[in-house]
Scaffold this motif. Structure first.
Motif, short mmCIF file in Angstrom:
data_model
loop_
_atom_site.label_atom_id
_atom_site.label_comp_id
_atom_site.label_asym_id
_atom_site.label_seq_id
_atom_site.Cartn_x
_atom_site.Cartn_y
_atom_site.Cartn_z
N TRP A 56 -1.65 15.09 1.04
CA TRP A 56 -1.61 13.75 1.23
C TRP A 56 -2.93 13.00 0.81
CZ3 TRP A 56 2.70 11.28 1.72
CH2 TRP A 56 3.72 11.66 2.26
N GLN A 57 -2.70 11.97 0.14
CA GLN A 57 -3.90 11.09 -0.29
C GLN A 57 -4.23 9.98 0.71
OE1 GLN A 57 -2.00 9.79 -4.08
NE2 GLN A 57 -3.67 10.92 -4.95
N SER A 58 -5.04 9.35 0.67
CA SER A 58 -5.57 8.12 1.51
C SER A 58 -4.61 7.06 0.93
CB SER A 58 -6.95 7.64 1.23
OG SER A 58 -7.75 8.81 1.65
N ARG A 59 -4.43 6.26 2.00
CA ARG A 59 -3.52 5.03 1.75
C ARG A 59 -4.41 4.15 0.71
NH1 ARG A 59 -0.61 2.02 6.87
NH2 ARG A 59 -0.13 -0.23 5.76
N SER A 60 -3.49 3.65 -0.35
CA SER A 60 -4.14 2.54 -1.22
C SER A 60 -3.15 1.91 -1.76
CB SER A 60 -4.70 3.64 -2.30
OG SER A 60 -5.47 3.07 -3.25
N ALA A 117 -0.65 5.56 -5.87
CA ALA A 117 -0.40 6.85 -5.14
C ALA A 117 0.18 7.71 -6.54
CB ALA A 117 0.99 6.86 -4.23
N SER A 140 0.85 -1.25 0.10
CA SER A 140 -0.01 0.31 0.19
C SER A 140 0.78 1.26 0.05
CB SER A 140 -1.01 -0.04 1.18
OG SER A 140 -0.40 -0.11 2.35
N GLN A 191 1.01 5.67 -0.13
CA GLN A 191 0.13 6.94 0.25
C GLN A 191 1.27 8.11 -0.43
OE1 GLN A 191 0.40 8.31 4.31
NE2 GLN A 191 -1.86 9.30 4.20
N HIS A 219 1.77 12.10 -1.62
CA HIS A 219 1.64 13.84 -1.26
C HIS A 219 1.65 14.36 -2.81
CE1 HIS A 219 2.43 17.95 -0.48
NE2 HIS A 219 1.68 17.46 0.79
#
Length: 193
Positions: A101-105, A108, A91, A93, A95
């Motif tokens: 910062w994006q959500s963890r996925s 990225a 996973s 994340q 920036h």
């Protein structure tokens, strides 16, 4: 039993003798992709035998071309003993310019928006695995290596990531090269079956 006699037994489908030595393969499949300004997508696929090696290195992006890395992602890692199969994930994340910062996925960054990826954090859900990563940043070059969840890149400096190198060390199955049952047991202990 000679090698020729063993080959004849295997060829006609008769059961191999109990003392016949067999080699176990524990295969790991890893896939990643990145989107680079003006170049589009880069794809990498690796399939390794964890009884022979346990390290995979991916590098995405460019150096010296002033192109931004816009997105990076990984498919789940699949580990297969031939009798059991498990998956674990990577996973990320990111920036991103103008987003933060994006959500963890599993991915990225962005595509189709022309936004630079400025910093990244990466984690692995693979028990017994480690992950290290390093980014090449505009005007800075290759930054120091980071591990699980640490920030690589810059925040608040408007600098693009131009390349990323990710090294995954997966569980070592070399001691189980000739023991399928023990390889399956280790797989289940590490990842659950």
């Amino acid at each position: 039993m000679s090698a020729l006699a063993l080959a004849a037994v295997i060829a006609i489908g008769a059961p191999a003798p109990a003392n016949a030595w067999t080699t176990v393969a524990v295969r790991a499949s890893v896939s990643g992709q990145a989107h680079i300004q003006n170049l589009g997508n880069q794809f990498r696929n690796e399939a390794i035998d964890l009884t022979q090696q346990n390290r995979v290195i991916f590098t995405f992006g460019t150096e010296g071309r002033s192109l931004r890395l816009e997105q990076v992602g990984f498919s789940p890692i699949e580990i297969d003993t031939g009798r059991r199969r498990v998956q674990c994930s990577i996973s990320l994340q990111g920036h991103v310019q103008d987003i933060g910062w994006q959500s963890r996925s599993f991915v990225a960054g962005t595509t189709g928006k022309g936004l630079r990826l400025e910093a990244i954090r990466i984690w692995s859900s693979c028990a017994g695995a480690s992950i290290k990563y390093q980014v090449h940043v505009q005007n800075r070059g290759w930054m120091s290596t980071k591990t699980s969840g640490e920030t690589a890149g810059t925040v608040g400096q408007s600098l693009r990531i131009e390349a990323i190198r990710v090294e995954m060390s997966l569980p070592d199955f070399s001691a189980y090269r000739s023991d399928a049952q023990r390889a399956d047991q280790l797989l289940c202990q590490r990842f659950g079956c």
